[in-house]
Write a protein that holds these residues in place. Structure first.
Motif, PDB file in Angstrom:
ATOM      1  N   GLY A 113       0.770  -1.237   0.000  1.00 29.03           N
ATOM      2  CA  GLY A 113       0.000   0.000   0.000  1.00 29.03           C
ATOM      3  C   GLY A 113       0.802   1.289   0.000  1.00 29.03           C
ATOM      4  O   GLY A 113       0.281   2.343  -0.343  1.00 29.03           O
ATOM      5  N   LEU A 114       2.071   1.204   0.388  1.00 30.73           N
ATOM      6  CA  LEU A 114       2.847   2.435   0.534  1.00 30.73           C
ATOM      7  C   LEU A 114       4.090   2.489  -0.351  1.00 30.73           C
ATOM      8  O   LEU A 114       4.877   3.423  -0.245  1.00 30.73           O
ATOM      9  N   ASN A 115       4.261   1.495  -1.203  1.00 30.85           N
ATOM     10  CA  ASN A 115       5.409   1.462  -2.107  1.00 30.85           C
ATOM     11  C   ASN A 115       6.720   1.560  -1.321  1.00 30.85           C
ATOM     12  O   ASN A 115       7.593   2.346  -1.643  1.00 30.85           O
ATOM     13  N   GLY A 116       6.798   0.762  -0.244  1.00 32.54           N
ATOM     14  CA  GLY A 116       7.959   0.849   0.619  1.00 32.54           C
ATOM     15  C   GLY A 116       8.472  -0.507   1.060  1.00 32.54           C
ATOM     16  O   GLY A 116       7.902  -1.554   0.743  1.00 32.54           O
ATOM     17  N   ILE A 117       9.567  -0.456   1.797  1.00 29.79           N
ATOM     18  CA  ILE A 117      10.170  -1.666   2.360  1.00 29.79           C
ATOM     19  C   ILE A 117      10.640  -1.350   3.778  1.00 29.79           C
ATOM     20  O   ILE A 117      10.804  -0.183   4.152  1.00 29.79           O
ATOM     21  N   ILE A 118      10.859  -2.405   4.543  1.00 31.24           N
ATOM     22  CA  ILE A 118      11.362  -2.253   5.902  1.00 31.24           C
ATOM     23  C   ILE A 118      12.483  -3.259   6.123  1.00 31.24           C
ATOM     24  O   ILE A 118      12.457  -4.361   5.564  1.00 31.24           O
ATOM     25  N   SER A 119      13.447  -2.859   6.924  1.00 32.58           N
ATOM     26  CA  SER A 119      14.519  -3.769   7.309  1.00 32.58           C
ATOM     27  C   SER A 119      14.838  -3.523   8.779  1.00 32.58           C
ATOM     28  O   SER A 119      14.490  -2.492   9.343  1.00 32.58           O
ATOM     29  N   ALA A 120      15.506  -4.505   9.371  1.00 32.00           N
ATOM     30  CA  ALA A 120      15.902  -4.393  10.777  1.00 32.00           C
ATOM     31  C   ALA A 120      17.350  -4.839  10.906  1.00 32.00           C
ATOM     32  O   ALA A 120      17.790  -5.767  10.225  1.00 32.00           O
ATOM     33  N   ALA A 121      18.067  -4.180  11.784  1.00 33.19           N
ATOM     34  CA  ALA A 121      19.462  -4.528  12.041  1.00 33.19           C
ATOM     35  C   ALA A 121      19.795  -4.210  13.486  1.00 33.19           C
ATOM     36  O   ALA A 121      19.159  -3.351  14.106  1.00 33.19           O
ATOM     37  N   ASN A 122      20.776  -4.896  13.993  1.00 37.48           N
ATOM     38  CA  ASN A 122      21.313  -4.559  15.305  1.00 37.48           C
ATOM     39  C   ASN A 122      22.401  -3.518  15.112  1.00 37.48           C
ATOM     40  O   ASN A 122      23.204  -3.615  14.184  1.00 37.48           O
ATOM     41  N   VAL A 123      22.384  -2.514  15.975  1.00 36.64           N
ATOM     42  CA  VAL A 123      23.359  -1.433  15.861  1.00 36.64           C
ATOM     43  C   VAL A 123      23.990  -1.147  17.215  1.00 36.64           C
ATOM     44  O   VAL A 123      23.393  -1.395  18.261  1.00 36.64           O
ATOM     45  N   GLU A 124      25.198  -0.656  17.152  1.00 33.80           N
ATOM     46  CA  GLU A 124      25.877  -0.151  18.335  1.00 33.80           C
ATOM     47  C   GLU A 124      26.205   1.300  18.037  1.00 33.80           C
ATOM     48  O   GLU A 124      26.680   1.622  16.953  1.00 33.80           O
ATOM     49  N   TYR A 125      25.916   2.178  18.982  1.00 31.39           N
ATOM     50  CA  TYR A 125      26.098   3.599  18.719  1.00 31.39           C
ATOM     51  C   TYR A 125      26.455   4.333  20.012  1.00 31.39           C
ATOM     52  O   TYR A 125      26.275   3.815  21.112  1.00 31.39           O
ATOM     53  N   GLU A 126      26.938   5.548  19.827  1.00 31.34           N
ATOM     54  CA  GLU A 126      27.311   6.379  20.969  1.00 31.34           C
ATOM     55  C   GLU A 126      26.299   7.503  21.117  1.00 31.34           C
ATOM     56  O   GLU A 126      25.867   8.106  20.131  1.00 31.34           O
ATOM     57  N   HIS A 127      25.934   7.765  22.361  1.00 33.26           N
ATOM     58  CA  HIS A 127      25.037   8.873  22.682  1.00 33.26           C
ATOM     59  C   HIS A 127      25.473   9.438  24.025  1.00 33.26           C
ATOM     60  O   HIS A 127      25.549   8.701  25.010  1.00 33.26           O
ATOM     61  N   GLU A 128      25.762  10.722  24.043  1.00 34.91           N
ATOM     62  CA  GLU A 128      26.205  11.408  25.262  1.00 34.91           C
ATOM     63  C   GLU A 128      27.341  10.649  25.957  1.00 34.91           C
ATOM     64  O   GLU A 128      27.307  10.383  27.151  1.00 34.91           O
ATOM     65  N   LYS A 129      28.329  10.257  25.158  1.00 39.12           N
ATOM     66  CA  LYS A 129      29.565   9.605  25.605  1.00 39.12           C
ATOM     67  C   LYS A 129      29.361   8.198  26.174  1.00 39.12           C
ATOM     68  O   LYS A 129      30.257   7.647  26.790  1.00 39.12           O
ATOM     69  N   ASN A 130      28.196   7.618  25.963  1.00 42.70           N
ATOM     70  CA  ASN A 130      27.933   6.234  26.344  1.00 42.70           C
ATOM     71  C   ASN A 130      27.670   5.426  25.090  1.00 42.70           C
ATOM     72  O   ASN A 130      27.114   5.928  24.119  1.00 42.70           O
ATOM     73  N   VAL A 131      28.068   4.148  25.115  1.00 42.99           N
ATOM     74  CA  VAL A 131      27.841   3.258  23.987  1.00 42.99           C
ATOM     75  C   VAL A 131      26.638   2.378  24.296  1.00 42.99           C
ATOM     76  O   VAL A 131      26.525   1.821  25.396  1.00 42.99           O
ATOM     77  N   TYR A 132      25.734   2.278  23.320  1.00 40.40           N
ATOM     78  CA  TYR A 132      24.512   1.502  23.476  1.00 40.40           C
ATOM     79  C   TYR A 132      24.380   0.501  22.333  1.00 40.40           C
ATOM     80  O   TYR A 132      24.931   0.698  21.248  1.00 40.40           O
ATOM     81  N   LYS A 133      23.610  -0.543  22.597  1.00 41.66           N
ATOM     82  CA  LYS A 133      23.286  -1.532  21.576  1.00 41.66           C
ATOM     83  C   LYS A 133      21.769  -1.658  21.513  1.00 41.66           C
ATOM     84  O   LYS A 133      21.105  -1.677  22.541  1.00 41.66           O
ATOM     85  N   ILE A 139      12.676   2.212   7.418  1.00 37.54           N
ATOM     86  CA  ILE A 139      11.580   2.188   6.452  1.00 37.54           C
ATOM     87  C   ILE A 139      11.981   3.094   5.297  1.00 37.54           C
ATOM     88  O   ILE A 139      12.422   4.230   5.511  1.00 37.54           O
ATOM     89  N   LYS A 140      11.831   2.582   4.097  1.00 41.76           N
ATOM     90  CA  LYS A 140      12.108   3.367   2.893  1.00 41.76           C
ATOM     91  C   LYS A 140      10.844   3.371   2.052  1.00 41.76           C
ATOM     92  O   LYS A 140      10.332   2.307   1.691  1.00 41.76           O
ATOM     93  N   ILE A 141      10.344   4.570   1.773  1.00 42.62           N
ATOM     94  CA  ILE A 141       9.130   4.705   0.967  1.00 42.62           C
ATOM     95  C   ILE A 141       9.465   5.546  -0.260  1.00 42.62           C
ATOM     96  O   ILE A 141       9.964   6.679  -0.121  1.00 42.62           O
ATOM     97  N   ASN A 142       9.178   4.984  -1.413  1.00 45.04           N
ATOM     98  CA  ASN A 142       9.409   5.697  -2.650  1.00 45.04           C
ATOM     99  C   ASN A 142       8.347   6.774  -2.808  1.00 45.04           C
ATOM    100  O   ASN A 142       7.159   6.481  -2.791  1.00 45.04           O
ATOM    101  N   LEU A 143       8.806   8.016  -2.900  1.00 51.56           N
ATOM    102  CA  LEU A 143       7.865   9.128  -3.069  1.00 51.56           C
ATOM    103  C   LEU A 143       7.608   9.346  -4.542  1.00 51.56           C
ATOM    104  O   LEU A 143       6.793   9.964  -5.013  1.00 51.56           O
TER     105      LEU A 143
END
Length: 143
Positions: A113-133, A139-143
């Motif tokens: 219905g929305l001409n889009g796709i979804i994917s999921a991944a595990n990520v590790e990132y930094e926020h306010e000098k802390n590392v999170y997982k 979501i990608k929708i073609n406009l």
């Protein structure tokens, strides 16, 4: 959407960070809202009340596509099952807590219905000098 989900996130002590670009889209608003609410509810289910729970929502346009990235710090999705999460009736929840069709419906709504796709991944990132997982849904929708 955030107004609808506010109380659920408030009771789980979720800090929400938004980075949302402004642009027009021509899509079924209710379907898109249902997709996002489902992903946000899944993130909420993964959070533990006693933790510092973080949720990041980034919406932007690139070329002729809209991207919605939703990232949490709930530890991620088990690598053994991440490829199955969009299959019908697949759930990690206990009996009577879910039947495993939410992400399947999200995937179907985006594709059909929305001409889009979804994917999921595990990520590790930094926020306010802390590392999170955590998990990041894109979501990608073609406009």
């Amino acid at each position: 959407i955030l107004t609808i989900t506010y109380s659920r996130f408030n009771e789980k002590n979720v800090e929400l960070y938004q980075d949302v670009d402004s642009f027009d889209i021509h899509a079924c608003e209710n379907s898109l809202m249902q997709v996002i609410i489902n992903i946000l509810n899944n993130a909420s289910d993964a959070f533990k009340t006693e933790n510092k729970n973080l949720l990041f929502v980034h919406v932007y346009k690139e070329n002729e596509n809209m991207y919605i990235k939703i990232k949490d710090n709930a530890g991620g999705i088990d690598e053994k099952i991440i490829s199955k999460i969009f299959e019908p009736y697949f759930t990690t929840k206990k009996e009577n807590e879910g039947i495993g069709i939410g992400l399947y419906i999200v995937d179907e709504m985006l594709r059909s219905g929305l001409n889009g796709i979804i994917s999921a991944a595990n990520v590790e990132y930094e926020h306010e000098k802390n590392v999170y997982k955590g998990a990041e849904f894109t979501i990608k929708i073609n406009l």
